[in-house]
Design a protein around this motif. Structure first.
Motif, mmCIF file in Angstrom:
data_model
loop_
_atom_site.group_PDB
_atom_site.id
_atom_site.type_symbol
_atom_site.label_atom_id
_atom_site.label_comp_id
_atom_site.label_asym_id
_atom_site.label_seq_id
_atom_site.Cartn_x
_atom_site.Cartn_y
_atom_site.Cartn_z
ATOM 1 N N PRO A 1 -5.009 -3.388 25.112
ATOM 2 C CA PRO A 1 -3.843 -4.273 25.014
ATOM 3 C C PRO A 1 -2.911 -3.856 23.873
ATOM 4 C CG PRO A 1 -5.799 -5.571 25.454
ATOM 5 C CD PRO A 1 -6.274 -4.165 25.240
ATOM 6 N N ILE A 2 -1.638 -3.681 24.215
ATOM 7 C CA ILE A 2 -0.649 -3.216 23.243
ATOM 8 C C ILE A 2 -0.443 -4.276 22.156
ATOM 9 C CG2 ILE A 2 1.709 -2.377 22.935
ATOM 10 C CD1 ILE A 2 0.006 -0.615 24.742
ATOM 11 N N GLY A 3 -0.432 -3.841 20.906
ATOM 12 C CA GLY A 3 -0.125 -4.719 19.784
ATOM 13 C C GLY A 3 1.137 -4.248 19.096
ATOM 14 N N ILE A 4 2.014 -5.180 18.714
ATOM 15 C CA ILE A 4 3.244 -4.829 18.005
ATOM 16 C C ILE A 4 3.358 -5.704 16.756
ATOM 17 C CG2 ILE A 4 4.424 -4.051 20.088
ATOM 18 C CD1 ILE A 4 5.974 -6.665 20.127
ATOM 19 N N ALA A 5 3.984 -5.161 15.694
ATOM 20 C CA ALA A 5 4.091 -5.894 14.445
ATOM 21 C C ALA A 5 5.372 -5.539 13.720
ATOM 22 C CB ALA A 5 2.892 -5.584 13.552
ATOM 23 N N LEU A 6 5.987 -6.523 13.082
ATOM 24 C CA LEU A 6 7.112 -6.312 12.181
ATOM 25 C C LEU A 6 6.612 -6.441 10.747
ATOM 26 C CD1 LEU A 6 10.100 -8.289 13.784
ATOM 27 C CD2 LEU A 6 9.945 -5.818 13.462
ATOM 28 N N HIS A 7 6.994 -5.493 9.910
ATOM 29 C CA HIS A 7 6.581 -5.531 8.503
ATOM 30 C C HIS A 7 7.615 -4.772 7.680
ATOM 31 C CE1 HIS A 7 4.804 -1.358 8.967
ATOM 32 N NE2 HIS A 7 4.757 -1.782 10.217
ATOM 33 N N LYS A 8 7.593 -4.996 6.366
ATOM 34 C CA LYS A 8 8.526 -4.328 5.462
ATOM 35 C C LYS A 8 7.845 -3.255 4.633
ATOM 36 C CE LYS A 8 11.782 -8.178 5.042
ATOM 37 N NZ LYS A 8 12.561 -9.031 4.113
ATOM 38 N N GLU A 9 6.537 -3.334 4.510
ATOM 39 C CA GLU A 9 5.788 -2.396 3.696
ATOM 40 C C GLU A 9 4.618 -1.837 4.497
ATOM 41 O OE1 GLU A 9 4.465 -4.567 0.337
ATOM 42 O OE2 GLU A 9 6.464 -4.915 -0.478
ATOM 43 N N GLY A 10 4.099 -0.694 4.021
ATOM 44 C CA GLY A 10 2.858 -0.155 4.576
ATOM 45 C C GLY A 10 3.031 0.618 5.867
ATOM 46 N N GLN A 11 1.967 1.334 6.225
ATOM 47 C CA GLN A 11 1.856 2.075 7.476
ATOM 48 C C GLN A 11 0.488 1.816 8.068
ATOM 49 O OE1 GLN A 11 2.692 6.147 6.162
ATOM 50 N NE2 GLN A 11 4.765 5.963 6.949
ATOM 51 N N PHE A 12 0.402 1.903 9.391
ATOM 52 C CA PHE A 12 -0.883 1.666 10.053
ATOM 53 C C PHE A 12 -1.814 2.873 9.952
ATOM 54 C CE2 PHE A 12 0.137 -2.037 13.198
ATOM 55 C CZ PHE A 12 0.361 -2.863 12.111
ATOM 56 N N TRP A 13 -1.268 4.054 9.767
ATOM 57 C CA TRP A 13 -2.101 5.248 9.568
ATOM 58 C C TRP A 13 -1.294 6.334 8.881
ATOM 59 C CZ3 TRP A 13 0.005 4.150 14.388
ATOM 60 C CH2 TRP A 13 0.807 5.141 14.977
ATOM 61 N N GLN A 14 -2.011 7.311 8.310
ATOM 62 C CA GLN A 14 -1.395 8.484 7.709
ATOM 63 C C GLN A 14 -2.223 9.710 8.083
ATOM 64 O OE1 GLN A 14 -0.908 7.966 3.470
ATOM 65 N NE2 GLN A 14 0.896 6.696 3.719
ATOM 66 N N ILE A 15 -1.566 10.719 8.641
ATOM 67 C CA ILE A 15 -2.247 11.965 9.000
ATOM 68 C C ILE A 15 -2.894 12.557 7.746
ATOM 69 C CG2 ILE A 15 -1.931 14.318 9.850
ATOM 70 C CD1 ILE A 15 -1.657 12.320 12.043
ATOM 71 N N GLY A 16 -4.159 12.966 7.889
ATOM 72 C CA GLY A 16 -4.879 13.584 6.778
ATOM 73 C C GLY A 16 -5.566 12.610 5.854
ATOM 74 N N GLU A 17 -5.344 11.297 6.054
ATOM 75 C CA GLU A 17 -5.993 10.289 5.226
ATOM 76 C C GLU A 17 -7.049 9.542 6.055
ATOM 77 O OE1 GLU A 17 -5.416 9.816 2.023
ATOM 78 O OE2 GLU A 17 -3.810 11.322 1.921
ATOM 79 N N ALA A 18 -8.035 8.991 5.373
ATOM 80 C CA ALA A 18 -9.073 8.227 6.060
ATOM 81 C C ALA A 18 -8.480 6.986 6.712
ATOM 82 C CB ALA A 18 -10.168 7.835 5.078
ATOM 83 N N ALA A 19 -8.960 6.662 7.898
ATOM 84 C CA ALA A 19 -8.501 5.463 8.601
ATOM 85 C C ALA A 19 -8.992 4.217 7.877
ATOM 86 C CB ALA A 19 -9.007 5.471 10.035
#
Length: 236
Positions: free
Chosen positions: A58-76
């Motif tokens: 199920p698709i989830g969507i979110a509005l936010h001003k800060e942060g990211q849900f993931w970063q390539i090369g970083e631990a999840a």
């Protein structure tokens, strides 16, 4: 003397007219102006599954001003791990940075589409993230990560194609009992992490047709980029 007699009553009348009692005072209250109603902004997010045989959670969507849900090369994060291994988006949508969110109720089948709506009073500094799991994988996911929507005007649309990512939290064994999707119906989230433990581009499905005899997947479950088409439209 006649002039004084004529003027005295007039002068007395003026004095009486100028002296009113407290009981006759009228207090006028000026009503406070009604503030204008806040503008309602509505965003429609349409997601299309572009794969041949890979259902999406199920698709989830979110509005936010800060942060990211993931970063390539970083631990999840633990929340991303839960989504990427089991399709549960509640952790990511419940993060403190998320201002408002919405989730579909059912998986998104290959070739199908889903629409989700978000309503807000302002788009200033807002970013939109979209998240979903490729459920016939061990820990594959796709989506949009903190896309700027602050400049969307009424009637504007943005369309983006998404890529396949590997959360790096579970080995891509494709073995029986390790994949939650319909190809296996196996385990979803598991707190144990593989040695790599970092987000990367997904290497794709190998499958038993490719010689991995222990895999529960076959050529019908293969996918290539892009995974999904996402269109964001400001309705009002």
């Amino acid at each position: 003397m006649k002039a004084l007699k004529l003027c005295a009553p007039v002068f007395a009348g003026l004095l009486l007219a100028g002296c009113g009692s407290d009981d006759n005072d009228v207090m006028l209250e000026t009503p406070m102006p009604t503030p204008p109603a806040a503008e309602e902004i509505m965003l429609k997010v349409t997601a299309v599954n572009l794969t041949n045989g890979q259902p999406l959670s199920p698709i989830g969507i979110a509005l936010h001003k800060e942060g990211q849900f993931w970063q390539i090369g970083e631990a999840a994060s633990a929340e991303l791990e839960t989504l990427a291994e089991g399709g549960d988006n509640s952790g990511l949508l419940g993060l403190d940075v998320v201002m408002m969110s919405s989730s579909a109720d059912a998986p998104l089948a290959p070739g199908a589409s889903q629409e989700l709506m978000l309503t807000t009073e302002s788009l200033e500094d807002y970013k939109l993230s979209v998240i979903t799991m490729m459920v016939n994988t061990n820990d594959g996911f796709t989506g949009l990560n903190a896309m700027d929507v602050s400049n969307l005007a009424e009637g504007d649309s943005i369309s983006m194609r998404t890529h396949a990512y590997d959360a790096g939290t579970e080995e891509n064994t494709e073995a029986q009992g390790t994949i939650p999707g319909p190809a296996d119906g196996g385990e979803g989230f598991n707190s144990a992490r593989e040695a790599m433990d970092k987000v990367a581009m997904h290497p794709g499905v190998v499958g038993n047709d490719d010689g991995l005899s222990s895999s529960v997947l076959d050529s019908t479950h293969k996918f290539d980029n892009p995974l999904m088409m996402v269109t964001i439209t400001r309705m009002k």
